[in-house]
Enzyme design. Structure first.
Site, mmCIF file in Angstrom:
data_model
loop_
_atom_site.group_PDB
_atom_site.id
_atom_site.type_symbol
_atom_site.label_atom_id
_atom_site.label_comp_id
_atom_site.label_asym_id
_atom_site.label_seq_id
_atom_site.Cartn_x
_atom_site.Cartn_y
_atom_site.Cartn_z
ATOM 1 N N HIS A 1 -6.856 9.994 62.508
ATOM 2 C CA HIS A 1 -6.114 11.064 63.168
ATOM 3 C C HIS A 1 -6.921 11.545 64.367
ATOM 4 O O HIS A 1 -8.154 11.511 64.350
ATOM 5 C CB HIS A 1 -5.853 12.225 62.197
ATOM 6 C CG HIS A 1 -4.898 13.244 62.710
ATOM 7 N ND1 HIS A 1 -5.296 14.321 63.464
ATOM 8 C CD2 HIS A 1 -3.548 13.342 62.602
ATOM 9 C CE1 HIS A 1 -4.245 15.042 63.790
ATOM 10 N NE2 HIS A 1 -3.176 14.479 63.289
ATOM 11 N N ASP B 1 1.232 10.596 57.701
ATOM 12 C CA ASP B 1 2.179 9.482 57.713
ATOM 13 C C ASP B 1 1.908 8.484 56.594
ATOM 14 O O ASP B 1 2.810 7.775 56.156
ATOM 15 C CB ASP B 1 2.130 8.754 59.064
ATOM 16 C CG ASP B 1 2.582 9.634 60.204
ATOM 17 O OD1 ASP B 1 3.630 10.278 60.069
ATOM 18 O OD2 ASP B 1 1.884 9.715 61.226
#
Length: 443
Positions: A321, A380
């Site tokens: 991320h 996700d």
């Protein structure tokens, strides 16, 4: 002709990567340490992932705050009461504080009143020209709603709040009906258009409108509600929310601003990433014989990183991320709550595979990419699995994200307008040489 012109366009657009360092350009609006360049202030959402100690960045487990409240505490609060939480999160993001019981009841009634579309809108806008992409259909529908609004361009807070609440309430209908049109006209399936139910929450209405028989279990609805809560907001710097700020700063209307945000969210580097996670796991399951063999799993992950497997992008989707390094709190929360549904659906082995890959991918990425600051699963990684367990079609995964995130976009649009910021216009340095004009006959 197009091929030749394409080559010319590509050649004329190339910029030497070394020049970005020479002119100290912060590509992606991120500095050399990966921190976002400060471009604004907000009270809506905060993403916390590190502290500064002795002038050095020290990564910490990730935290996400909505209006200063830890999202984990919000989740624990509504789950302890055995109720859905997305609607109160919408209220919190828009109005700055958690509602009491009476306020929440009135707000839920207001959203129920607004869960409707203009007369003939479904027939004239959604069904007459169905798209193969639900995100594009959602964006087109938002722009079409401009024509049904007598005060479409008004920039008073009263007007923008009205528009925002209408869009928040309408997004589930627009997304699900757009998918139903796609499923019918492009896949040859039966067409189902179920009207939303007043007594249902947003999550319940999504499942009700999507499924032919309208049936769903409470564990399914609660997990979808949880996913909506975790996707509702992520600070002002994420791509689609920053897009909302940028476009809003120009003074444009709500429908144009939200449509622009949808265009951003559609991208596979942003909201479309959960689809890539699902596709990657389908590929992994097809190519790994023993899901419980760490060596076999690690070897295949190494092939993915080395561009030898899956889509040959060199990416293990769902890992890493831009902000979080130790952990993404949204992924942590989803993981802790999705196992119950996996057991209920008979997918416990698949859940174990996700967990195994999460652990092994960290080691593989550290070894292959020499990344030692930490790599963690992002939201996700598990949201794709959650949506698959809920039997949500891939075409709806990013639109579900949009159904959640429009609450954050709306809050940020209001914040941008209230604070009367300047039009957002960062600088770009031209590095082209000066060239004399040549007459057509002499070229």
């Amino acid at each position: 002709m197009i091929k030749k012109l394409s080559e010319l366009a590509e050649k004329s657009s190339y910029i030497n990567p070394e020049l970005y360092n020479k002119y100290e350009v912060k590509r992606g609006l991120r500095d050399i340490n990966g921190r976002g360049v400060l471009t604004g202030l907000t009270e809506i959402g905060e993403v916390h992932s590190y502290i500064i100690k002795d002038e050095e960045i020290v990564p910490e487990p990730g935290k996400l705050f909505y209006r200063g409240i830890d999202v984990e505490e919000i989740v624990n609060g509504f789950l302890e009461d055995s109720r859905h939480g997305f609607e109160e999160v919408i209220y919190l993001l828009l109005f700055g504080s958690l509602p009491n019981n009476e306020m929440l009841g009135n707000f839920n009634s207001l959203l129920s009143d607004l869960r409707t579309l203009p007369k003939s809108f479904v027939r004239d806008i959604i069904l007459k020209a169905p798209s193969k992409d639900v995100m594009n259909m959602l964006s087109r529908s938002v722009l079409a709603l401009y024509s049904y609004d007598d005060s479409a361009d008004g920039l008073s807070i009263d007007n923008i709040l009205r528009q925002s609440l209408e869009l928040i309430a309408r997004f589930p209908l627009l997304a699900v009906y757009s998918y139903q049109a796609y499923s019918h006209y492009h896949q040859g399936n039966s067409l189902y258009i179920h009207s939303p139910k007043r007594e249902y929450s947003t999550a319940e209405n999504i499942l009700h409108m999507l499924r032919p028989n309208s049936n769903f279990t409470q564990i399914e609805a609660r997990l979808l509600d949880l996913a909506l809560v975790l996707h509702a907001e992520h600070g002002g710097g994420n791509n689609s929310t920053f897009t909302t700020h940028v476009v809003t700063s120009s003074g444009t209307d709500t429908y144009s601003a939200i449509s622009a945000a949808l265009g951003s969210l559609k991208g596979p580097r942003h909201g479309g990433a959960n689809i890539k996670v699902v596709q990657m796991f389908d590929d992994v399951k097809a190519n790994i014989k023993d899901w419980k063999n760490d060596d076999e799993v690690s070897n295949y992950l190494t092939k993915i990183l080395n561009k030898e497997a899956f889509d040959k992008s060199g990416l293990i989707y769902g890992m890493g991320h831009a902000v979080y390094s130790v952990s993404d709190p949204r992924a942590e929360i989803l993981r802790s709550h999705c196992k119950a549904l996996a057991v209920d659906k008979g997918l416990e082995d698949e859940f174990d595979l996700y967990f195994r890959i999460e652990k092994l991918a960290k080691k593989v990425i550290a070894e292959e990419r020499k990344i030692y600051k930490g790599v963690s699963a992002n939201v996700d990684f598990y949201s794709g699995f959650v949506y698959k367990m809920l039997d949500l079609p891939q075409e709806l995964l990013t639109p579900i994200f949009a159904i959640a995130r429009i609450s954050g976009w709306s809050a940020h649009r209001i914040e941008e307008i209230v604070n009367k910021g300047k039009i957002i216009r960062p600088a770009y340095k031209s590095i082209s040489d000066r060239v004399e004009y040549v007459n057509l006959k002499n070229r």
